[in-house]
Design a protein around this motif. Structure first.
Motif, short mmCIF file in Angstrom:
data_model
loop_
_atom_site.label_atom_id
_atom_site.label_comp_id
_atom_site.label_asym_id
_atom_site.label_seq_id
_atom_site.Cartn_x
_atom_site.Cartn_y
_atom_site.Cartn_z
N VAL A 33 0.85 -1.19 0.00
CA VAL A 33 0.00 0.00 0.00
C VAL A 33 0.88 1.23 0.00
O VAL A 33 1.84 1.32 0.77
CB VAL A 33 -0.94 0.02 1.23
N TYR A 35 0.60 5.53 0.18
CA TYR A 35 -0.15 6.78 0.26
C TYR A 35 0.73 7.80 -0.45
O TYR A 35 1.73 8.25 0.12
CB TYR A 35 -0.35 7.23 1.71
N THR A 66 -4.00 0.41 8.38
CA THR A 66 -4.02 0.47 6.91
C THR A 66 -4.39 -0.89 6.34
O THR A 66 -5.24 -1.02 5.46
CB THR A 66 -2.64 0.90 6.38
N ARG A 69 -8.00 -1.79 6.92
CA ARG A 69 -8.89 -1.06 6.03
C ARG A 69 -8.84 -1.57 4.59
O ARG A 69 -9.76 -1.32 3.80
CB ARG A 69 -8.55 0.43 6.07
N CYS A 70 -7.78 -2.29 4.25
CA CYS A 70 -7.72 -2.92 2.92
C CYS A 70 -8.74 -4.05 2.83
O CYS A 70 -9.21 -4.39 1.74
CB CYS A 70 -6.34 -3.52 2.66
N ASN A 75 -10.02 1.95 2.22
CA ASN A 75 -9.01 2.87 1.70
C ASN A 75 -9.38 3.45 0.34
O ASN A 75 -8.74 4.38 -0.13
CB ASN A 75 -7.65 2.16 1.58
N CYS A 81 -4.31 6.80 -2.11
CA CYS A 81 -3.99 5.44 -1.67
C CYS A 81 -4.00 4.44 -2.83
O CYS A 81 -4.97 4.37 -3.60
CB CYS A 81 -5.01 5.02 -0.61
#
Lengths: 273, 239
Positions: A33, A35, A66, A69-70, A75, A81
């Motif tokens: 991931v 950002y 993070t 939330r995936c 996200n 993101c």
């Protein structure tokens, strides 16, 4: 006389031994991931087992939230993101572009750090999801769904006589259980919890932890917590994240008695990592 | 990784625990040395002083127990800290038992000092030397978290067991030769048994050290040199 010393792992504490036969609910492979320019998660591989509580621990900014939330594409709303790699729930690609995200979030529910009931009645809070998804045929049907969810969240006995009152009038612990009832009302398979007890007092925390343990019979639970004691109390598996890397994932008892990695050891014993 | 906790008072509490153990270990070493010396030099006065010194060991064991409860309640130790705290409690228990055996040796030294000298008594200081080295080494191994040294102690217990077995056979023969030797020989048998038991506690401590450092138990069959539980000495032995 020479004596051979055999160093053995205690079989009961070996994560792998316990996993045998427990199906994988969510499989992550090479999940990265970003950002913007920040590389927030680096090549995470993990199997999240069905009907177990998996706890994510690690210092702030380690990537645990993070990653959580995936799992239901929370996200997606963040412009910068980017998620790469493979994430599957029962084999279905979570990031399949044709997938209906609303349907995904019905399968993978979420409970947040601060209880966030809608400014509606207790009944309407729980009925909200079933109404959106059309999960009932009659008023009596909906009543039954609401009651089942509230019972499942161990809240029914406390609120059954005041279902019409506002959800925001409940105590913090009750509000959080109301949010759990709201999450389970749509019949999810997985419940994600992002520090669900951090705003609660110890008694309310104990109620929610008891509930988490009961929910495990019907749901797969992933919980992010800053309280290592909570991770130890409620989870069967613990994953330690550090600087965007999944350092170690193992049976919770193993993590808290004899972790393999020095970084895990340093973090859970309260030393500098 | 640094070895210090972010919360400094946590380190202080763990250090206090290991400090108490070091003091207790030193006292047990002294008590054991006094007991052995009292046997070999027939010094009843030293023996009596040694018996009295055991109370301080018991006090320290209690203090360590309280410190363990305190750390568990206030810090909820995990992983290596948890193993250290639990290991300390077990080691304190082994040291306390060892001191009790040393105290019993000292008590018997008082009785032996009033009896004629028995030839087999010469074996006691030899056994005493081995067990004192084992105890010293295992305490050093704990202080340095030195697993190799702990394992060496663990392996050395066989030597002590063999010495005990051979003294056992000698004493039985001796008693058969002349019933007047029975009282003194019986005391010597118990003394040897007590020393041998202290060796067993030293090996327990070695196992605890292995676990608290490595997180896995020391497995494998420990060498056994002591067959006295099965041994018989026939009448022909009295020739």
């Amino acid at each position: 006389m020479d004596t051979t010393i055999i160093e053995t792992q205690m079989p009961s504490m070996l994560g792998a031994a316990q996993d045998a036969g427990i199906p994988v609910k969510i499989e992550a492979r090479g999940v990265n991931v970003h950002y913007g320019a920040k590389h927030a998660l680096k090549s995470v591989d993990i199997d999240i087992r069905a009907n177990q509580v998996t706890a994510f621990i690690g210092p702030s900014g380690c990537g645990k939230s993070t990653f959580l939330r995936c799992l239901n594409r929370m996200n997606d709303t963040i412009e910068s993101c980017r998620v790469a790699g493979s994430l599957r729930i029962d084999g279905d690609d979570i990031y399949d572009p044709t997938l209906d995200v609303v349907q995904l979030r019905a399968r993978v529910g979420m409970v947040f750090q601060k209880p966030n009931p809608f400014p509606k009645s207790i009944y309407d809070n729980v009925a909200y999801g079933p109404r959106i998804h059309g999960l009932f045929n009659s008023k009596a049907d909906l009543d039954a769904v609401v009651e089942k969810a509230l019972r499942g969240a161990a809240l029914w006995d406390e609120v059954k006589d005041r279902l019409g009152e506002s959800g925001t009038g409940l105590s913090g612990g009750q509000q959080q259980r109301l949010c759990i009832a709201r999450a389970i009302a749509v019949g999810p398979e997985v419940i994600l919890m992002d520090e669900p007890c951090s705003a609660l007092d110890p008694i309310a925390t104990a109620h929610v932890e008891t509930l988490i343990d009961e929910l495990r019979a019907n749901f797969t639970i992933v919980i992010v917590t800053h309280s290592m004691q909570q991770a130890a109390r409620v989870s069967q598996r613990t994953a330690f994240f550090h600087l965007g890397t999944l350092v170690e994932e193992d049976d919770t008892a193993t993590i808290f008695t004899n972790p393999r990695d020095e970084r895990t050891q340093g973090y859970i014993t309260g030393r500098y990592g | 990784m640094g070895n210090d906790h972010i919360v400094r008072s946590y380190d202080e509490e763990l250090n206090r625990l290991t400090g108490l153990l070091a003091r207790m270990g030193g006292l047990v070493e002294a008590e054991l040395a006094g007991a052995i010396e009292a046997v070999s030099s027939r010094d009843a006065e030293l023996a009596t002083r040694t018996v009295r010194s055991d109370a301080r060991v018991d006090d320290l064991e209690r203090e360590i127990g309280e410190q363990v409860v305190r750390v568990m309640a206030l810090r909820q130790p995990v992983a290596s800290d948890l193993r250290l705290v639990l290991g300390s409690l077990r080691i304190a228990g082994d040291l306390e038992r060892s001191a009790d055996y040393a105290k019993n040796v000292a008590k018997r030294a008082v009785a032996l000092a009033q009896l004629p000298v028995l030839r087999p008594v010469h074996a006691i200081p030899r056994m005493g030397t081995v067990v004192r080295e084992m105890l010293k080494d295992v305490l050093d191994a704990f202080a340095a978290r030195d697993v190799a040294k702990a394992v060496a102690v663990w392996n050395r217990d066989e030597e002590l067991d063999e010495m005990h077995g051979s003294l056992f056979r000698e004493l039985v023969t001796y008693m058969m030769e002349d019933p007047r030797n029975i009282t003194g020989s019986t005391h010597l048998l118990f003394i040897a048994k007590n020393i041998e038991r202290i060796g067993d506690h030293a090996t327990n401590i070695a196992e605890t050290i292995h676990y608290l450092v490595k997180g896995v138990p020391l497995a494998g069959e420990r060498p056994k040199g002591d067959g006295t539980s099965f041994s018989t000495v026939g009448a022909e032995g009295a020739q």
